[in-house]
Motif scaffolding. Structure first.
Motif, short mmCIF file in Angstrom:
data_model
loop_
_atom_site.label_atom_id
_atom_site.label_comp_id
_atom_site.label_asym_id
_atom_site.label_seq_id
_atom_site.Cartn_x
_atom_site.Cartn_y
_atom_site.Cartn_z
N TYR A 207 0.85 -1.20 0.00
CA TYR A 207 0.00 0.00 0.00
C TYR A 207 0.88 1.24 0.00
N PHE A 208 0.65 2.11 -0.98
CA PHE A 208 1.41 3.35 -1.09
C PHE A 208 0.41 4.50 -1.05
N GLY A 209 0.39 5.19 0.08
CA GLY A 209 -0.59 6.27 0.25
C GLY A 209 -0.11 7.31 1.24
N ASP A 210 -1.04 8.10 1.74
CA ASP A 210 -0.72 9.13 2.72
C ASP A 210 -0.24 8.48 4.03
N PHE A 211 0.67 9.16 4.70
CA PHE A 211 1.11 8.71 6.02
C PHE A 211 0.23 9.40 7.05
N ASP A 212 -0.92 8.82 7.30
CA ASP A 212 -1.84 9.32 8.31
C ASP A 212 -2.65 8.16 8.85
N LEU A 213 -3.51 8.42 9.83
CA LEU A 213 -4.26 7.35 10.46
C LEU A 213 -5.21 6.67 9.48
N ALA A 214 -5.82 7.46 8.59
CA ALA A 214 -6.74 6.89 7.61
C ALA A 214 -6.02 5.94 6.67
N GLY A 215 -4.81 6.34 6.22
CA GLY A 215 -4.04 5.48 5.34
C GLY A 215 -3.64 4.17 6.01
N LEU A 216 -3.23 4.26 7.26
CA LEU A 216 -2.85 3.06 8.01
C LEU A 216 -4.06 2.15 8.22
N ARG A 217 -5.18 2.77 8.48
CA ARG A 217 -6.43 2.00 8.65
C ARG A 217 -6.79 1.24 7.38
N ILE A 218 -6.65 1.89 6.23
CA ILE A 218 -6.94 1.23 4.95
C ILE A 218 -6.00 0.05 4.73
#
Length: 294
Positions: A207-218
């Motif tokens: 998974y390559f995305g934003d480094f934030d809580l939402a990204g980690l949750r996804i």
């Protein structure tokens, strides 16, 4: 000219037709589908039921539902009881003027893939213009997934479009890179993820995305095996408080319970500094794979 009812409106009518048989007191709450049905019936100058409890619930008359269905069928529209779950637009059009009743959408099994293979780029350059990346819709039902060594799913469309810039820093080879998707490609991406996890347990799904809580949750809920992010030292030095939305705090408690061991230091960094980093700030820096380790 009579208009067709939407699939949602027909579903509501069909559901109520069955429920009223078992429970003559069955009612529905106000909704967009109900409003559509009432306006449709008003144009034909009849009421299919009555409001109860000061317009808080509506009770259909079962016979009027049957009448609505008959009117639709006589005008060559699909019955409220027709099932289009296995139809695409083309097959639905053969038995209904409104082909959009089909459940299988045009992009249902198409993923959007970032292609940077030189041989393909050279062909496009010769025929059209010079390119560094091509975004191709690929048929998931025909794609030979076993030809790839890893799967990379990218969160943001602009970063996906720039995969050729990130790839030089990612250190991957023979990877299948796809856009996570909006309403057009998300269904196929979910199908791809499920298939990949079931058939290629030994191959990375990244998974390559934003480094934030939402990204980690996804990443956690999606069952990804790796995160692709900048080196932790660089990341810590470049975090931005505005990239840690307060509305994502609601995810923190559960993430602390479910976060894989390999990602706990990343979660700790985010929560302690109350800062994150959007994908668009990750250009021109070395990227690292962080294994989940459950």
């Amino acid at each position: 000219m009579l208009d067709d009812l939407s699939l949602r409106a027909k579903s509501l009518l069909a559901s109520q037709y069955e429920k009223l048989l078992a429970d003559p007191c069955s009612v529905v709450k106000p909704s967009a589908a109900l409003t559509e049905i009432l306006i449709w019936c008003e144009d034909l100058e009849f009421k299919p039921g009555q409001w109860l409890k000061a317009n808080k619930s509506y009770q259909f008359d079962r016979q009027y539902i049957a009448d609505i269905n008959q009117i639709l069928v006589e005008d060559k529209f699909a019955s409220i009881f027709d099932n289009f779950s296995k139809d695409n637009h083309q097959s639905a059009a053969q038995r209904n003027p409104n082909e959009k009743q089909a459940k299988i959408k045009p992009t249902h099994h198409f993923i959007l893939s970032a292609v940077i293979a030189k041989s393909i780029l050279n062909s496009v350059t010769q025929e059209l213009y010079s390119v560094s990346q091509i975004n191709m819709e690929l048929d998931l039902e025909k794609l030979p997934l076993d030809h790839f060594d890893s799967l990379v799913v990218i969160e943001n469309r602009d970063s996906f479009n720039d995969w050729y810039k990130f790839s030089a820093y990612a250190g991957l080879a023979n990877e299948l890179v796809v856009y996570r998707g909006d309403r057009y490609h998300s269904t196929a991406c979910k199908t791809l993820l499920k298939t990949w996890r079931e058939k290629y347990k030994d191959k990375a799904v990244i998974y390559f995305g934003d480094f934030d809580l939402a990204g980690l949750r996804i990443a956690i809920s999606g069952g990804y095996s790796h995160l692709l992010l900048p080196d932790s030292t660089w990341l810590s030095e470049h975090l931005i408080k505005q990239h840690y939305p307060e509305e994502q705090d609601k995810y923190l408690a559960r993430l602390k319970l479910e976060c894989p061991q390999g990602w706990r230091s990343l979660l700790g960094m985010m929560s302690e500094k109350r800062a994150g980093l959007r994908q668009q700030k990750m250009y021109n820096t070395q990227l690292t794979l962080y294994k989940a380790i459950f």
